[in-house]
Structures are given as C-alpha cells and as structure tokens.
Write a protein that holds these residues in place. Structure first.
Motif, PDB file in Angstrom:
ATOM      1  N   MET A   1      49.485 -49.075  26.951  1.00 52.07           N
ATOM      2  CA  MET A   1      50.300 -48.057  26.313  1.00 52.07           C
ATOM      3  C   MET A   1      50.554 -46.919  27.298  1.00 52.07           C
ATOM      4  O   MET A   1      49.655 -46.494  27.998  1.00 52.07           O
ATOM      5  CB  MET A   1      49.575 -47.509  25.097  1.00 52.07           C
ATOM      6  N   SER A   2      51.782 -46.446  27.295  1.00 52.08           N
ATOM      7  CA  SER A   2      52.123 -45.368  28.198  1.00 52.08           C
ATOM      8  C   SER A   2      51.603 -44.038  27.656  1.00 52.08           C
ATOM      9  O   SER A   2      51.434 -43.863  26.470  1.00 52.08           O
ATOM     10  CB  SER A   2      53.636 -45.316  28.376  1.00 52.08           C
ATOM     11  N   ARG A   3      51.346 -43.120  28.573  1.00 52.73           N
ATOM     12  CA  ARG A   3      50.891 -41.794  28.180  1.00 52.73           C
ATOM     13  C   ARG A   3      52.115 -40.916  27.964  1.00 52.73           C
ATOM     14  O   ARG A   3      52.966 -40.804  28.842  1.00 52.73           O
ATOM     15  CB  ARG A   3      49.989 -41.238  29.278  1.00 52.73           C
ATOM     16  N   ARG A   4      52.207 -40.306  26.811  1.00 54.69           N
ATOM     17  CA  ARG A   4      53.369 -39.493  26.444  1.00 54.69           C
ATOM     18  C   ARG A   4      53.206 -38.059  26.928  1.00 54.69           C
ATOM     19  O   ARG A   4      52.112 -37.502  26.887  1.00 54.69           O
ATOM     20  CB  ARG A   4      53.542 -39.495  24.927  1.00 54.69           C
ATOM     21  N   LYS A   5      54.314 -37.446  27.330  1.00 57.07           N
ATOM     22  CA  LYS A   5      54.287 -36.034  27.734  1.00 57.07           C
ATOM     23  C   LYS A   5      53.953 -35.151  26.543  1.00 57.07           C
ATOM     24  O   LYS A   5      53.282 -34.128  26.680  1.00 57.07           O
ATOM     25  CB  LYS A   5      55.633 -35.619  28.324  1.00 57.07           C
ATOM     26  N   VAL A   6      54.469 -35.532  25.381  1.00 58.36           N
ATOM     27  CA  VAL A   6      54.152 -34.842  24.126  1.00 58.36           C
ATOM     28  C   VAL A   6      53.721 -35.941  23.163  1.00 58.36           C
ATOM     29  O   VAL A   6      54.542 -36.719  22.694  1.00 58.36           O
ATOM     30  CB  VAL A   6      55.358 -34.071  23.557  1.00 58.36           C
ATOM     31  N   ALA A   7      52.417 -36.035  22.894  1.00 59.65           N
ATOM     32  CA  ALA A   7      51.877 -37.173  22.149  1.00 59.65           C
ATOM     33  C   ALA A   7      51.761 -36.949  20.644  1.00 59.65           C
ATOM     34  O   ALA A   7      51.446 -37.866  19.903  1.00 59.65           O
ATOM     35  CB  ALA A   7      50.508 -37.548  22.715  1.00 59.65           C
ATOM     36  N   ASN A   8      52.005 -35.756  20.176  1.00 60.79           N
ATOM     37  CA  ASN A   8      51.893 -35.437  18.752  1.00 60.79           C
ATOM     38  C   ASN A   8      52.956 -36.213  17.966  1.00 60.79           C
ATOM     39  O   ASN A   8      54.147 -36.107  18.277  1.00 60.79           O
ATOM     40  CB  ASN A   8      52.086 -33.925  18.581  1.00 60.79           C
ATOM     41  N   PRO A   9      52.569 -36.984  16.938  1.00 59.74           N
ATOM     42  CA  PRO A   9      53.560 -37.727  16.148  1.00 59.74           C
ATOM     43  C   PRO A   9      54.655 -36.838  15.548  1.00 59.74           C
ATOM     44  O   PRO A   9      55.770 -37.298  15.317  1.00 59.74           O
ATOM     45  CB  PRO A   9      52.729 -38.383  15.043  1.00 59.74           C
ATOM     46  N   LEU A  10      54.342 -35.570  15.325  1.00 59.46           N
ATOM     47  CA  LEU A  10      55.361 -34.645  14.828  1.00 59.46           C
ATOM     48  C   LEU A  10      56.524 -34.560  15.810  1.00 59.46           C
ATOM     49  O   LEU A  10      57.681 -34.432  15.408  1.00 59.46           O
ATOM     50  CB  LEU A  10      54.736 -33.263  14.586  1.00 59.46           C
ATOM     51  N   ALA A  11      56.232 -34.678  17.098  1.00 58.59           N
ATOM     52  CA  ALA A  11      57.283 -34.624  18.118  1.00 58.59           C
ATOM     53  C   ALA A  11      58.274 -35.769  17.933  1.00 58.59           C
ATOM     54  O   ALA A  11      59.486 -35.585  18.097  1.00 58.59           O
ATOM     55  CB  ALA A  11      56.661 -34.681  19.515  1.00 58.59           C
ATOM     56  N   LEU A  12      57.768 -36.932  17.583  1.00 58.54           N
ATOM     57  CA  LEU A  12      58.650 -38.082  17.356  1.00 58.54           C
ATOM     58  C   LEU A  12      59.597 -37.808  16.190  1.00 58.54           C
ATOM     59  O   LEU A  12      60.793 -38.098  16.261  1.00 58.54           O
ATOM     60  CB  LEU A  12      57.809 -39.332  17.091  1.00 58.54           C
ATOM     61  N   ALA A  13      59.061 -37.224  15.128  1.00 57.78           N
ATOM     62  CA  ALA A  13      59.890 -36.894  13.967  1.00 57.78           C
ATOM     63  C   ALA A  13      60.937 -35.838  14.322  1.00 57.78           C
ATOM     64  O   ALA A  13      62.078 -35.911  13.866  1.00 57.78           O
ATOM     65  CB  ALA A  13      59.007 -36.420  12.812  1.00 57.78           C
ATOM     66  N   VAL A  14      60.561 -34.858  15.139  1.00 52.68           N
ATOM     67  CA  VAL A  14      61.513 -33.825  15.564  1.00 52.68           C
ATOM     68  C   VAL A  14      62.642 -34.458  16.373  1.00 52.68           C
ATOM     69  O   VAL A  14      63.819 -34.175  16.156  1.00 52.68           O
ATOM     70  CB  VAL A  14      60.794 -32.720  16.375  1.00 52.68           C
ATOM     71  N   LEU A  15      62.286 -35.336  17.308  1.00 53.17           N
ATOM     72  CA  LEU A  15      63.311 -36.017  18.108  1.00 53.17           C
ATOM     73  C   LEU A  15      64.260 -36.809  17.208  1.00 53.17           C
ATOM     74  O   LEU A  15      65.475 -36.809  17.424  1.00 53.17           O
ATOM     75  CB  LEU A  15      62.649 -36.948  19.131  1.00 53.17           C
ATOM     76  N   ALA A  16      63.701 -37.473  16.192  1.00 52.37           N
ATOM     77  CA  ALA A  16      64.536 -38.267  15.280  1.00 52.37           C
ATOM     78  C   ALA A  16      65.490 -37.376  14.491  1.00 52.37           C
ATOM     79  O   ALA A  16      66.658 -37.730  14.291  1.00 52.37           O
ATOM     80  CB  ALA A  16      63.654 -39.077  14.331  1.00 52.37           C
ATOM     81  N   GLU A  17      65.023 -36.217  14.055  1.00 54.26           N
ATOM     82  CA  GLU A  17      65.909 -35.297  13.321  1.00 54.26           C
ATOM     83  C   GLU A  17      67.013 -34.770  14.228  1.00 54.26           C
ATOM     84  O   GLU A  17      68.156 -34.657  13.819  1.00 54.26           O
ATOM     85  CB  GLU A  17      65.107 -34.138  12.717  1.00 54.26           C
ATOM     86  N   LEU A  18      66.666 -34.480  15.484  1.00 59.79           N
ATOM     87  CA  LEU A  18      67.665 -33.950  16.416  1.00 59.79           C
ATOM     88  C   LEU A  18      68.641 -35.025  16.887  1.00 59.79           C
ATOM     89  O   LEU A  18      69.697 -34.703  17.439  1.00 59.79           O
ATOM     90  CB  LEU A  18      66.974 -33.280  17.612  1.00 59.79           C
ATOM     91  N   LEU A  19      68.310 -36.282  16.680  1.00 59.87           N
ATOM     92  CA  LEU A  19      69.240 -37.363  17.002  1.00 59.87           C
ATOM     93  C   LEU A  19      70.498 -37.248  16.136  1.00 59.87           C
ATOM     94  O   LEU A  19      71.602 -37.550  16.578  1.00 59.87           O
ATOM     95  CB  LEU A  19      68.556 -38.720  16.775  1.00 59.87           C
ATOM     96  N   VAL A  20      70.305 -36.788  14.909  1.00 56.37           N
ATOM     97  CA  VAL A  20      71.424 -36.659  13.963  1.00 56.37           C
ATOM     98  C   VAL A  20      72.325 -35.491  14.342  1.00 56.37           C
ATOM     99  O   VAL A  20      73.544 -35.613  14.393  1.00 56.37           O
ATOM    100  CB  VAL A  20      70.892 -36.504  12.523  1.00 56.37           C
ATOM    101  N   GLU A  21      71.699 -34.341  14.609  1.00 54.84           N
ATOM    102  CA  GLU A  21      72.471 -33.155  15.007  1.00 54.84           C
ATOM    103  C   GLU A  21      71.532 -32.080  15.532  1.00 54.84           C
ATOM    104  O   GLU A  21      70.334 -32.084  15.245  1.00 54.84           O
ATOM    105  CB  GLU A  21      73.290 -32.604  13.838  1.00 54.84           C
ATOM    106  N   ALA A  22      72.084 -31.166  16.296  1.00 57.89           N
ATOM    107  CA  ALA A  22      71.315 -30.032  16.800  1.00 57.89           C
ATOM    108  C   ALA A  22      70.976 -29.108  15.637  1.00 57.89           C
ATOM    109  O   ALA A  22      71.778 -28.942  14.711  1.00 57.89           O
ATOM    110  CB  ALA A  22      72.120 -29.284  17.863  1.00 57.89           C
ATOM    111  N   MET A  23      69.782 -28.514  15.688  1.00 62.31           N
ATOM    112  CA  MET A  23      69.384 -27.587  14.622  1.00 62.31           C
ATOM    113  C   MET A  23      68.215 -26.728  15.074  1.00 62.31           C
ATOM    114  O   MET A  23      67.571 -27.017  16.082  1.00 62.31           O
ATOM    115  CB  MET A  23      69.071 -28.334  13.325  1.00 62.31           C
ATOM    116  N   HIS A  24      67.934 -25.717  14.312  1.00 63.68           N
ATOM    117  CA  HIS A  24      66.807 -24.842  14.625  1.00 63.68           C
ATOM    118  C   HIS A  24      65.539 -25.385  13.940  1.00 63.68           C
ATOM    119  O   HIS A  24      65.634 -26.172  12.984  1.00 63.68           O
ATOM    120  CB  HIS A  24      67.089 -23.390  14.233  1.00 63.68           C
ATOM    121  N   PRO A  25      64.353 -24.996  14.432  1.00 59.19           N
ATOM    122  CA  PRO A  25      63.105 -25.547  13.897  1.00 59.19           C
ATOM    123  C   PRO A  25      62.937 -25.388  12.391  1.00 59.19           C
ATOM    124  O   PRO A  25      62.412 -26.285  11.731  1.00 59.19           O
ATOM    125  CB  PRO A  25      62.017 -24.788  14.665  1.00 59.19           C
TER     126      PRO A  25
END
Length: 197
Positions: free
Chosen positions: A1-25
C-alpha cells in the motif's frame, strides 16, 4: 500500500465533494451531512478545515476565490487540482480493491476475554447483543426511509455494508456467548484461572 500525503479518510471525502464543484469548507461539511457521510466519518468543523489545509499544502486543492457576503464572514472557496483528482481516484481504487487489516477494539477484547469469568463474559456479550440490535434497527430504518424517499441504492451501500457487518457480528457474538456457557468451557476456565489466583 502506498503512503498517502494526507491519510485521513475525511480527506478522501473532501476530494470527492470537490470533484463535483469548487466550494468552501463550510459547504463541504454541509454536503457531507446531506449525503450521510457523517455516519461513516467522524469529524468536527475544526478537523474539516484542518484537512482542507493539509490538502492544500499537498497540492491536491487550491484556493479559487474568496467570497464576501454581508451577512457571513469571508469564505475561501477551494477547487480540486489535477493532482487532487489523480489522488482521489488512486486512493479510492486502492480502498475498494485491497482489504486492509484494521484493529478494532472489540478484537483486542476478544483476544483477552478468557480473563473474565465465563458467566460475566457471557452477560457482557448479552449487553453487546442488545446494543447491536439497536444499531441494526436504526440502520434498517435509515435505509427504509431513504429508499422510500427515492434515494438510489448506490448512495446507501455504506449503510448496507455496515448492516452486513453488524449482522455478522451479531451471529458471532450469539455463538460465542453460548459457547462461554458450556459446562466444558466453564470447568476448563476454573481449572486454569483457579490455579492463577
């Protein structure tokens, strides 16, 4: 398994939300709740902002603009970078395809359960079964309501997975509690633990 720069699963969810459109936190957090991700991800508003900052430092998101609303404080809108898009798909594919060893606390407790007197261990497992029944009922109700509201099944797969895991645990705990009550186990436990006291 590769080592992630940001390993928190929340980061994955944030990336997925930003895939749809840009937004604020703040909007990201609202959408995570709206999509039910707050049931599978534990986070606070502060941890969400911290993850966005980590993603920005890693080059996965970038400030797109700062918006000012007269009724609200200034907000920074973030957009997904190409590196962030690559990270999202790579990380998600890895998580879906490769099982990971996870170390839940219940597994630790099971590895040490022989320390407890059999009757007590069985009674505690009975308490766990009651709580599992509650959780299973809550998830079934959530899925039923969502289905009645027209939510597509693909948006309920994490609930279906959690339900399957809880039902499997329920079966396992039921069998273990019964085994702990068997006279042969009780006698063996008394011989072993009696010699230690």
């Amino acid at each position: 398994m590769s080592r992630r720069k940001v390993a928190n699963p929340l980061a994955l969810a944030v990336l997925a939300e930003l895939l749809v459109e840009a937004m604020h936190p703040y909007e990201i957090g609202r959408r995570l709740q709206e999509h039910g991700n707050d049931r599978t991800l534990k986070y606070t508003r502060g941890s969400l902002y911290m993850v966005v900052e980590q993603l920005e430092r890693a080059g996965f998101v970038v400030e797109q603009e700062t918006v000012r609303d007269t009724q609200r404080p200034e907000r920074t809108v973030y957009a997904l970078t190409e590196a962030g898009r690559v990270e999202l798909y790579d990380w998600l594919r890895e998580l879906v395809a490769r099982p990971r060893n996870e170390y839940p606390q219940f597994g630790v407790a099971l590895s040490l359960i022989s320390v407890l007197p059999p009757a007590e261990a069985a009674a505690l497992l009975g308490e766990r079964l009651a709580r599992l029944d509650e959780q299973i009922g809550e998830i079934r109700e959530t899925v039923r309501k969502a289905t009645d509201d027209g939510v597509m099944w693909i948006f309920l797969v994490e609930d279906e997975y959690e339900l399957a895991v809880l039902e499997a645990e329920h079966r396992f705990v039921t069998g273990l509690a019964a085994s702990l009550r068997e006279p042969g186990y009780v006698q063996a436990w008394e011989q072993v633990m009696g010699s230690r006291s």
